[in-house]
Design an enzyme around this catalytic site. Structure first.
Site, PDB file in Angstrom:
ATOM      1  N   HIS A   1      10.761  -1.444  11.038  1.00 54.93           N
ATOM      2  CA  HIS A   1      10.149  -1.443   9.699  1.00 54.93           C
ATOM      3  C   HIS A   1       9.549  -2.817   9.396  1.00 54.93           C
ATOM      4  O   HIS A   1       9.998  -3.519   8.497  1.00 54.93           O
ATOM      5  CB  HIS A   1      11.210  -1.094   8.643  1.00 54.93           C
ATOM      6  CG  HIS A   1      11.671   0.331   8.698  1.00 54.93           C
ATOM      7  ND1 HIS A   1      12.721   0.815   7.951  1.00 54.93           N
ATOM      8  CD2 HIS A   1      11.215   1.384   9.408  1.00 54.93           C
ATOM      9  CE1 HIS A   1      12.885   2.098   8.209  1.00 54.93           C
ATOM     10  NE2 HIS A   1      11.992   2.467   9.101  1.00 54.93           N
TER      11      HIS A   1
ATOM     12  N   HIS B   1      12.708   3.797   4.030  1.00 55.02           N
ATOM     13  CA  HIS B   1      11.820   3.873   5.189  1.00 55.02           C
ATOM     14  C   HIS B   1      10.408   3.690   4.628  1.00 55.02           C
ATOM     15  O   HIS B   1      10.123   4.125   3.515  1.00 55.02           O
ATOM     16  CB  HIS B   1      12.024   5.211   5.883  1.00 55.02           C
ATOM     17  CG  HIS B   1      13.465   5.375   6.337  1.00 55.02           C
ATOM     18  ND1 HIS B   1      13.825   5.485   7.646  1.00 55.02           N
ATOM     19  CD2 HIS B   1      14.623   5.384   5.619  1.00 55.02           C
ATOM     20  CE1 HIS B   1      15.142   5.566   7.738  1.00 55.02           C
ATOM     21  NE2 HIS B   1      15.654   5.514   6.516  1.00 55.02           N
TER      22      HIS B   1
HETATM   23  C1  LIG Z   1       9.827   4.287  15.854  1.00 56.28           C
HETATM   24  C2  LIG Z   1       9.564   4.191  14.380  1.00 56.28           C
HETATM   25  C3  LIG Z   1      10.212   5.063  13.511  1.00 56.28           C
HETATM   26  C4  LIG Z   1       9.973   4.973  12.135  1.00 56.28           C
HETATM   27  N1  LIG Z   1      10.519   5.915  11.311  1.00 56.28           N
HETATM   28  C5  LIG Z   1      10.146   5.965  10.019  1.00 56.28           C
HETATM   29  C6  LIG Z   1      10.532   7.054   9.201  1.00 56.28           C
HETATM   30  O1  LIG Z   1      11.222   7.977   9.622  1.00 56.28           O
HETATM   31  N2  LIG Z   1      10.096   7.059   7.910  1.00 56.28           N
HETATM   32  C7  LIG Z   1       9.333   6.050   7.401  1.00 56.28           C
HETATM   33  O2  LIG Z   1       9.012   6.095   6.206  1.00 56.28           O
HETATM   34  N3  LIG Z   1       8.958   5.008   8.157  1.00 56.28           N
HETATM   35  C8  LIG Z   1       9.305   4.962   9.464  1.00 56.28           C
HETATM   36  N4  LIG Z   1       8.856   3.957  10.255  1.00 56.28           N
HETATM   37  C9  LIG Z   1       8.028   2.899   9.659  1.00 56.28           C
HETATM   38  C10 LIG Z   1       6.655   3.393   9.207  1.00 56.28           C
HETATM   39  O3  LIG Z   1       6.208   4.457  10.007  1.00 56.28           O
HETATM   40  C11 LIG Z   1       5.654   2.230   9.240  1.00 56.28           C
HETATM   41  O4  LIG Z   1       6.168   1.155   8.482  1.00 56.28           O
HETATM   42  C12 LIG Z   1       4.312   2.605   8.644  1.00 56.28           C
HETATM   43  O5  LIG Z   1       3.852   3.799   9.222  1.00 56.28           O
HETATM   44  C13 LIG Z   1       3.307   1.468   8.889  1.00 56.28           C
HETATM   45  O6  LIG Z   1       2.049   1.839   8.382  1.00 56.28           O
HETATM   46  P1  LIG Z   1       0.809   0.841   8.474  1.00 56.28           P
HETATM   47  O7  LIG Z   1      -0.363   1.562   7.955  1.00 56.28           O
HETATM   48  O8  LIG Z   1       1.196  -0.444   7.858  1.00 56.28           O
HETATM   49  O9  LIG Z   1       0.637   0.537  10.031  1.00 56.28           O
HETATM   50  P2  LIG Z   1       0.366   1.539  11.250  1.00 56.28           P
HETATM   51  O10 LIG Z   1       0.608   2.945  10.869  1.00 56.28           O
HETATM   52  O11 LIG Z   1       1.128   0.994  12.397  1.00 56.28           O
HETATM   53  O12 LIG Z   1      -1.196   1.402  11.498  1.00 56.28           O
HETATM   54  C14 LIG Z   1      -1.824   0.270  12.013  1.00 56.28           C
HETATM   55  C15 LIG Z   1      -2.973   0.751  12.894  1.00 56.28           C
HETATM   56  O13 LIG Z   1      -3.864  -0.327  13.109  1.00 56.28           O
HETATM   57  C16 LIG Z   1      -4.320  -0.286  14.448  1.00 56.28           C
HETATM   58  N5  LIG Z   1      -4.739  -1.646  14.798  1.00 56.28           N
HETATM   59  C17 LIG Z   1      -3.957  -2.749  14.878  1.00 56.28           C
HETATM   60  N6  LIG Z   1      -4.708  -3.826  15.173  1.00 56.28           N
HETATM   61  C18 LIG Z   1      -5.984  -3.407  15.265  1.00 56.28           C
HETATM   62  C19 LIG Z   1      -7.210  -4.054  15.561  1.00 56.28           C
HETATM   63  N7  LIG Z   1      -7.272  -5.366  15.786  1.00 56.28           N
HETATM   64  N8  LIG Z   1      -8.353  -3.315  15.618  1.00 56.28           N
HETATM   65  C20 LIG Z   1      -8.319  -1.968  15.373  1.00 56.28           C
HETATM   66  N9  LIG Z   1      -7.174  -1.311  15.088  1.00 56.28           N
HETATM   67  C21 LIG Z   1      -6.025  -2.024  15.030  1.00 56.28           C
HETATM   68  C22 LIG Z   1      -3.119   0.209  15.241  1.00 56.28           C
HETATM   69  O14 LIG Z   1      -3.514   0.771  16.474  1.00 56.28           O
HETATM   70  C23 LIG Z   1      -2.510   1.225  14.265  1.00 56.28           C
HETATM   71  O15 LIG Z   1      -2.978   2.531  14.492  1.00 56.28           O
HETATM   72  C24 LIG Z   1       9.095   3.988  11.631  1.00 56.28           C
HETATM   73  C25 LIG Z   1       8.461   3.107  12.504  1.00 56.28           C
HETATM   74  C26 LIG Z   1       8.668   3.222  13.870  1.00 56.28           C
HETATM   75  C27 LIG Z   1       7.938   2.295  14.802  1.00 56.28           C
END
Ligand SMILES: Cc1cc2nc3c(=O)[nH]c(=O)nc-3n(C[C@H](O)[C@H](O)[C@H](O)COP(=O)(O)OP(=O)(O)OC[C@H]3O[C@@H](n4cnc5c(N)ncnc54)[C@H](O)[C@@H]3O)c2cc1C
Length: 582
Positions: A519, A562
């Site tokens: 997280h 989460h």
């Molecule tokens: C194994 C695991 C289990 C989890 N379980 C839960 C759960 O059950 N419930 C819950 O609420 N949360 C859970 N989480 C946490 C939650 O899913 C994340 O905190 C949340 O999805 C993050 O969202 P985000 O949009 O910040 O990043 P992300 O969803 O990670 O999106 C970032 C995106 O940016 C892209 N990217 C990065 N750098 C670049 C770049 N330079 N150029 C182009 N693209 C780029 C990446 O490829 C990625 O697709 C879990 C996380 C993990 C890893």
């Protein structure tokens, strides 16, 4: 069947877009949908990973296995962590359209109203519960409690609570919790008390498919129809194109960005931005990209030879994660998810059940079905619920009542440790004891100026000794629950369990076994610049016009839940800020 209408780099290169979203993950897909709905603005979404839409990626349990070679996950190790005696931890995240929502554990949790009231009382204008509740509601289509106060039924993002508990130790634990004075509470009920066990809401849709943000907000049908929306996958943004607004001023503005094919660094591309760039690359990717672009702590950038455009010390300065410590027991293999590996006939039966009985059975569920979340000061030093609790201590709207521990009931071994006979002779049941409001934090720094090299992530795990206090209570609560199970005659056998319950033994057990909860958050906190903030209350990056952040980076402190639902809420809010300003 026509494939997803993703645009090639050649077709987007050298063009201009009103809004460019970097990172098509959990937040990015939401924002791309919201900004392009009315057809007025041209919107470009750039995602580093591919479009993944296989059958396996839709089955809840299978798609949660990020250790599978086909999972769209990236993994790398943290730097050695002093709080864990120099051990490194494995970091995991999603790299695909939909990002981490494609492989996470599916839990949908918002945290308590007090969480957001604390943001507001700390100065974050417009982020109190009264402001964000309707935003949570807007995104979701809650299939289980639709019509309950605060639960939405008109949003694209489906979730539900599956009532059927398959695994006996999970059922026995919720019974044990009730017998210890921990009542059942409804998941995500804003008025529920801060002491309770719950069956969890999960982002599983009506067909019992994973409901990730790409499938919910950016299905093929929407992207094909919207001429003003371009989605480009397999493209990595390598730096932002930032210029002074005029030659006479030091005010900066983002005017575009540089990008490359993710698997081929030979050719560079550029796209221009008319209105704003929004970073949604996640708590790791977003801060990495800002640093690569010369926005961050001057000293660090100078060491790497990156020209400093904006000295912003808060970038990457506050990397947080929930701290989890698993206690593991051996259980009969039929009582754990490991039965799918150890009992092929049962696995086939489950597969057929899922296929032909409308997603029924183990495959149509999330790994974590139930948990206990509470404020550790409601427990005494032995892990028992205190005898006298004032009603005001249970009020979830009060900032000082935010729960600080979670005990997850997992019918599986969640670690990468190997145990002889596991998944053959026996299965695992674990209590994942988690600190939800860690005082510990670390930092993110670049290893080099190469955008493809993973950054140096110091999760700071257990670097603040105060985190041992709630952790000990969570561990003692889990051990009490395990005793209750044994007293019913249930055959729990120790697999990885502290030898005794003294503070010293529990602390060293925690150091040896702590793992990431995956997280990652708060690397570009919403706060004023003098308090190490990176974005203001409307998510604008301090000192760089035309640049916002909307992902897990911006949380002022890691929320006690989460993270995916709060991430989606932030993306919705960002869309509102942008559209309002037009
Ligand atoms: C194994 C695991 C289990 C989890 N379980 C839960 C759960 O059950 N419930 C819950 O609420 N949360 C859970 N989480 C946490 C939650 O899913 C994340 O905190 C949340 O999805 C993050 O969202 P985000 O949009 O910040 O990043 P992300 O969803 O990670 O999106 C970032 C995106 O940016 C892209 N990217 C990065 N750098 C670049 C770049 N330079 N150029 C182009 N693209 C780029 C990446 O490829 C990625 O697709 C879990 C996380 C993990 C890893």
């Amino acid at each position: 069947m026509c494939s997803y209408p993703s645009k090639s780099l050649n077709s987007i290169a050298s063009k201009s877009y009103d809004y460019i979203i970097v990172g098509g993950g959990t937040a990015g897909c939401v924002l791309a949908d919201r900004l392009s709905t009315h057809g007025v603005n041209s919107v470009l979404l750039i995602e580093r990973g591919p479009v993944v839409d296989s059958w396996a990626s839709r089955v809840p349990l299978i798609s949660s296995n990020f250790q599978d070679a086909k999972s769209p996950a990236y993994t790398f190790n943290s730097v050695p962590l002093p709080g864990l005696g120099g051990r490194s931890l494995a970091l995991v995240g999603g790299k695909a359209l939909g990002g981490t929502s494609k492989l996470n554990g599916l839990i949908y949790s918002r945290s308590v109203p007090g969480e957001y009231n604390a943001w507001e009382s700390d100065g974050r204008v417009g982020w109190g519960w009264k402001h964000v509740e309707r935003v949570f509601e807007k995104s979701e289509n809650c299939l289980s409690f639709g019509g309950s106060p605060g639960r939405g039924t008109h949003g694209p993002w489906q979730n539900q609570t599956i009532e059927e508990i398959h695994f006996k130790p999970v059922q026995l634990n919720v019974d044990a919790a009730s017998s210890m004075g921990i009542p059942q509470s409804k998941s995500n009920d804003p008025d529920a008390s801060v002491l309770g066990w719950s069956l969890l809401d999960a982002t599983i849709d009506q067909q019992k498919h994973r409901c990730s943000t790409d499938t919910a907000f950016l299905p093929k049908s929407i992207v094909s129809r919207r001429k003003n929306l371009s989605v480009s996958t397999g493209a990595i943004v390598t730096s932002l194109d930032i210029e002074p607004v005029t030659a006479e001023t030091d005010i900066l503005r983002v005017v575009g960005l540089h990008l490359e094919d993710d698997s081929d660094s030979k050719k560079r591309y550029h796209v221009s931005c008319v209105k704003e760039v929004i970073l949604c690359a996640g708590a790791i990717g977003t801060s990495q990209l800002l640093l690569l672009s010369g926005v961050g702590p001057q000293e660090h950038l100078t060491t790497l030879g990156i020209p400093v455009l904006k000295h912003l010390p808060g970038v990457g300065a506050h990397l947080q994660d929930h701290i989890s410590v698993p206690i593991l027991f051996k259980v009969p293999i039929t009582d754990s998810i490991e039965l799918l590996m150890g009992k092929p006939i049962t696995a086939i039966k489950e597969f057929l059940k899922y296929l032909f009985l409308n997603g029924k059975g183990i495959l149509g569920q999330q790994v974590q079905h139930a948990n206990i979340i509470l404020r550790s000061n409601l427990l005494d030093d032995h892990g028992q619920v205190r005898k006298h609790i004032d009603r005001s201590e249970l009020d979830s709207h009060l900032a000082h009542n935010i729960p600080d521990i979670e005990v997850m009931f997992l019918p599986v071994n969640p670690t990468d440790r190997k145990f002889d006979g596991l998944a053959k002779a026996y299965g695992a049941f674990s209590y994942l004891c988690t600190v939800l409001k860690p005082k510990s934090f670390g930092s993110l720094r670049l290893a080099s100026s190469d955008p493809r090299q993973q950054p140096l992530c110091d999760l700071g795990t257990l670097s603040d000794p105060e985190d041992f206090l709630p952790l000990r209570k969570a561990l003692r609560l889990a051990l009490l629950l395990s005793e209750k199970l044994r007293n019913t005659g249930y055959p729990l056998q120790d697999l990885s369990v502290p030898h005794d319950q003294s503070d010293a033994i529990l602390d060293s057990f925690a150091k040896e076994n702590a793992m990431s909860t995956y997280h990652y958050s708060s690397t570009c906190r919403m706060d004023t610049e003098d308090r190490f903030g990176v974005v203001d209350d409307e998510l604008r990056v301090h000192g760089v016009a035309g640049l916002r952040i909307a992902d897990a980076s911006v949380f002022p402190q890691i929320p006690a839940c989460h993270l995916q639902a709060p991430v989606v809420m932030v993306a919705e809010r960002c869309a509102e800020f942008l559209l309002k300003s037009e």
